[in-house]
Design an enzyme around this catalytic site. Structure first.
Site, PDB file in Angstrom:
ATOM      1  N   TYR A 199       0.745  -1.272   0.126  1.00  0.00           N
ATOM      2  CA  TYR A 199      -0.104  -0.046   0.074  1.00  0.00           C
ATOM      3  C   TYR A 199       0.834   1.205   0.016  1.00  0.00           C
ATOM      4  O   TYR A 199       1.880   1.227   0.536  1.00  0.00           O
ATOM      5  CB  TYR A 199      -0.937  -0.004   1.267  1.00  0.00           C
ATOM      6  CG  TYR A 199      -2.363  -0.109   0.880  1.00  0.00           C
ATOM      7  CD1 TYR A 199      -2.900   0.890  -0.013  1.00  0.00           C
ATOM      8  CD2 TYR A 199      -3.208  -1.161   1.408  1.00  0.00           C
ATOM      9  CE1 TYR A 199      -4.383   0.606  -0.457  1.00  0.00           C
ATOM     10  CE2 TYR A 199      -4.504  -1.380   0.917  1.00  0.00           C
ATOM     11  CZ  TYR A 199      -4.902  -0.371   0.303  1.00  0.00           C
ATOM     12  OH  TYR A 199      -6.239  -0.566  -0.191  1.00  0.00           O
TER      13      TYR A 199
ATOM     14  N   ASP B 162      -7.553  14.624 -23.342  1.00  0.00           N
ATOM     15  CA  ASP B 162      -7.560  13.187 -23.404  1.00  0.00           C
ATOM     16  C   ASP B 162      -6.897  12.883 -24.389  1.00  0.00           C
ATOM     17  O   ASP B 162      -7.362  12.524 -25.318  1.00  0.00           O
ATOM     18  CB  ASP B 162      -8.947  12.798 -22.943  1.00  0.00           C
ATOM     19  CG  ASP B 162      -8.983  11.193 -22.689  1.00  0.00           C
ATOM     20  OD1 ASP B 162      -7.993  10.737 -22.847  1.00  0.00           O
ATOM     21  OD2 ASP B 162     -10.107  10.709 -22.254  1.00  0.00           O
TER      22      ASP B 162
ATOM     23  N   GLU C 158      -0.549   4.724  -0.342  1.00  0.00           N
ATOM     24  CA  GLU C 158      -1.304   6.027  -0.530  1.00  0.00           C
ATOM     25  C   GLU C 158      -0.388   7.407  -0.153  1.00  0.00           C
ATOM     26  O   GLU C 158       0.111   7.249   0.513  1.00  0.00           O
ATOM     27  CB  GLU C 158      -2.726   5.993   0.255  1.00  0.00           C
ATOM     28  CG  GLU C 158      -3.461   5.084  -0.222  1.00  0.00           C
ATOM     29  CD  GLU C 158      -5.052   5.031   0.642  1.00  0.00           C
ATOM     30  OE1 GLU C 158      -5.130   5.781   1.246  1.00  0.00           O
ATOM     31  OE2 GLU C 158      -5.523   4.008   0.609  1.00  0.00           O
TER      32      GLU C 158
ATOM     33  N   THR D  17      -4.631   7.078 -21.216  1.00  0.00           N
ATOM     34  CA  THR D  17      -4.096   5.697 -20.614  1.00  0.00           C
ATOM     35  C   THR D  17      -2.697   5.260 -20.975  1.00  0.00           C
ATOM     36  O   THR D  17      -2.180   6.238 -21.945  1.00  0.00           O
ATOM     37  CB  THR D  17      -5.242   4.658 -21.237  1.00  0.00           C
ATOM     38  OG1 THR D  17      -5.126   4.871 -22.637  1.00  0.00           O
ATOM     39  CG2 THR D  17      -6.248   4.864 -20.445  1.00  0.00           C
TER      40      THR D  17
ATOM     41  N   ARG E  28      -1.661  -1.772 -18.593  1.00  0.00           N
ATOM     42  CA  ARG E  28      -3.181  -1.175 -18.375  1.00  0.00           C
ATOM     43  C   ARG E  28      -3.141  -0.105 -17.226  1.00  0.00           C
ATOM     44  O   ARG E  28      -2.623  -0.439 -15.961  1.00  0.00           O
ATOM     45  CB  ARG E  28      -4.136  -1.967 -18.087  1.00  0.00           C
ATOM     46  CG  ARG E  28      -4.272  -3.118 -18.947  1.00  0.00           C
ATOM     47  CD  ARG E  28      -5.714  -3.919 -18.812  1.00  0.00           C
ATOM     48  NE  ARG E  28      -6.509  -3.016 -19.159  1.00  0.00           N
ATOM     49  CZ  ARG E  28      -7.055  -2.787 -20.617  1.00  0.00           C
ATOM     50  NH1 ARG E  28      -6.538  -3.597 -21.561  1.00  0.00           N
ATOM     51  NH2 ARG E  28      -7.954  -2.079 -20.876  1.00  0.00           N
TER      52      ARG E  28
ATOM     53  N   LYS F  50      -2.754   1.783 -24.635  1.00  0.00           N
ATOM     54  CA  LYS F  50      -3.139   1.738 -26.203  1.00  0.00           C
ATOM     55  C   LYS F  50      -2.013   1.856 -27.173  1.00  0.00           C
ATOM     56  O   LYS F  50      -1.108   1.044 -27.131  1.00  0.00           O
ATOM     57  CB  LYS F  50      -4.252   2.769 -26.255  1.00  0.00           C
ATOM     58  CG  LYS F  50      -5.518   2.668 -25.254  1.00  0.00           C
ATOM     59  CD  LYS F  50      -6.590   3.540 -25.715  1.00  0.00           C
ATOM     60  CE  LYS F  50      -7.873   3.325 -24.968  1.00  0.00           C
ATOM     61  NZ  LYS F  50      -7.978   4.148 -23.514  1.00  0.00           N
TER      62      LYS F  50
HETATM   63  N1  DSN Z   1     -12.549   1.858 -23.559  1.00  0.00           N
HETATM   64  C1  DSN Z   1     -11.517   2.698 -24.678  1.00  0.00           C
HETATM   65  C2  DSN Z   1     -11.647   2.658 -26.013  1.00  0.00           C
HETATM   66  O1  DSN Z   1     -11.914   1.345 -26.635  1.00  0.00           O
HETATM   67  O2  DSN Z   1     -11.714   3.643 -26.703  1.00  0.00           O
HETATM   68  C3  DSN Z   1     -11.857   4.151 -24.175  1.00  0.00           C
HETATM   69  O3  DSN Z   1     -12.164   4.072 -22.854  1.00  0.00           O
END
Ligand code: DSN
Length: 478
Positions: free
Chosen positions: A64, A241, A66, A270, A279, A273
């Site tokens: 942990y 974003d 925090e 994120t 992730r 991607k």
């Molecule tokens: N789930 C993601 C996507 O597929 O674009 C975005 O949240």
């Protein structure tokens, strides 16, 4: 040497797992087999390196932590501090950002941290000032009531879901559409392109506190200098974003006014991607917001996932290598090849093409909904996701589109010819699929009939390409 190490590490790890719950070990083996044998075209997915994947499987998961580096709510966080410091350093260097917060567990979490920091930083509230200056117990119930009202009535302007925005950009059913007084901007009905003049006009009228830019299904680049001009004119905070295109920013495909980081007050993303990490999420911020972003945990987030922060550091180190720039450029080039492959075969693309990592195929000309197309493609081993198109008559569940992205198959080594063949196979499946009927005999938006032999034909042609570009080529499980 590395291949045999990886093979033996995973084989042994699966044996350890199988000794406790063999069905999980089996599902893990099967997932690798499935990913190896299908055409993964989900625009938000990728294949992280074995180094990134392995970094997540350690005892950092048990700690942990925090708080922030050097300021934790738990003892014994010295090694987590090392990990978080390194991940943030790599992120700042990679993106040229003044500040990086690497704790968010996902993109939605990153956006919630950004929303919180904007509210905390910008809402002019005597109650908020008192809350921050004094013991919160000194606030009366009436003070809290006023504070809730002030926070809850702030305005947010974001791109609508059917134009390619994300749920968290003010979509009504999402918390962002409920916690903010929201309005949405769309795209030009003729071209499908962002119309900066229309966004500016809406912003002038609505005067948002937060202007959100970025997308998850818009196949074009955005000029963030123009978005910042609009935000400045109306006194809004610009939040970008970049979850979908962070890899294209890191890989220097999006530079100048297409790079959001210098223009946005806060950039969220994120990490899994196009960036090809574990992730997770991240917030990059200008100095002005750093202290508020730092309060993300425990204000908005649960304890940081230290094992994932460690994997973020490894992934960012990978993305700082010149080879990542080559990869990112190929992602964009391959998306163009895929788009051309569709256009030459008469298919309709939203905006007529792409200049990022994704294409949005309008499947209504095949007489199908997005859901029918997605299911028929899956039967043929082509993994996609259905997606709304602008002003979609079939709504967000059935949809009229299929979104396709190139990051994952580019990681496997697919190039121009393979992506042209991918377009051919998809057109083959969709041309040979008919909309089905409901049990009562009426038109159905979900059922479909795929022509005889199509799935086998397409799977066989896919396998030829996939075999030439194996996933994790040196990884052999015993
Ligand atoms: N789930 C993601 C996507 O597929 O674009 C975005 O949240």
């Amino acid at each position: 040497m590395t291949d045999s190490l990886i093979s033996s590490a995973y084989s042994q790890a699966l044996e350890v797992i199988a000794a406790v719950e063999p069905r999980i070990a089996e599902a893990t083996r099967q997932e690798l087999a499935d990913q190896r044998s299908s055409l993964k075209l989900i625009a938000s997915e990728n294949y992280a390196s074995p180094a990134v994947l392995m970094t997540m499987g350690t005892w950092f998961s048990d700690k942990y932590a925090e708080g922030t580096v050097g300021h934790r709510f738990y003892a014994g966080c010295q090694n987590v501090d090392t990990v978080e410091t390194l991940a943030a350093e790599h992120a700042r260097e990679l993106f040229g950002a003044p500040y990086a917060y690497v704790q968010p567990h996902s993109g939605i979490d990153a956006n919630l941290v950004a929303f919180w920091s904007i509210l905390a930083n910008k809402v002019e509230s005597p109650y908020l000032a008192r809350m921050q200056a004094k013991n919160v117990n000194e606030l009366s119930e009436a003070d809290w009531e006023t504070l809730r009202h002030e926070f809850g009535n702030q305005r947010l302007l974001g791109m609508s879901l059917d134009a390619g925005g994300h749920l968290t950009h003010g979509f009504r059913p999402n918390i962002s559409g409920k916690m903010f007084h929201q309005q949405q901007y769309g795209t030009d009905p003729e071209t499908g392109l962002l119309d900066y003049g229309a966004v500016a006009a809406k912003a002038r009228e609505f005067k948002p506190l937060v202007l959100v830019a970025g997308y998850s299904a818009y196949p074009r680049r955005v000029n963030f200098a123009k978005m910042r001009e609009i935000a400045d004119e109306v006194g809004a905070v610009l939040m970008v974003d970049m979850a979908h295109f962070a890899g294209l920013v890191a890989g220097k495909v999006f530079t100048g006014e297409e790079d959001p980081v210098p223009y946005a007050h806060l950039t969220t993303t994120t990490t899994h991607k196009s960036l090809r990490g574990p992730r997770g999420g991240m917030v990059l911020a200008q100095e002005e917001f750093a202290a508020d972003v730092d309060r993300g945990c425990p204000m908005v987030l649960g304890g940081p996932l230290s094992h994932v922060m460690a994997a973020k550091a490894v992934a960012f180190a990978e993305a700082r290598q010149p080879s990542f720039q080559t990869y990112a450029q190929k992602v964009a080039d391959n998306a163009k090849s895929l788009a051309e492959g569709f256009l030459t075969r008469g298919a309709n693309l939203v905006t007529g093409g792409t200049d990022n990592h994704l294409v949005l195929l309008d499947v209504s000309s095949f007489g199908l909904t997005g859901r029918q197309a997605e299911s028929a493609l899956l039967d043929a081993g082509v993994v996609t996701n259905r997606n709304s198109v602008p002003a979609d008559p079939n709504g967000a569940w059935y949809t009229s589109g299929v979104r396709l992205g190139t990051p994952a198959l580019t990681t496997r080594g697919f190039g121009h010819e393979e992506f042209d063949t991918v377009a051919e196979l998809i057109v083959d499946v969709l041309s040979n699929t008919e909309a089905g009927t409901t049990k009562a005999g009426g038109p159905s938006k979900a059922s479909y009939v795929l022509g005889d032999g199509v799935a086998d034909r397409v799977t066989k042609q896919s396998a030829e390409m996939l075999d030439k570009h194996p996933l994790y080529p040196g990884l052999v499980l015993s």
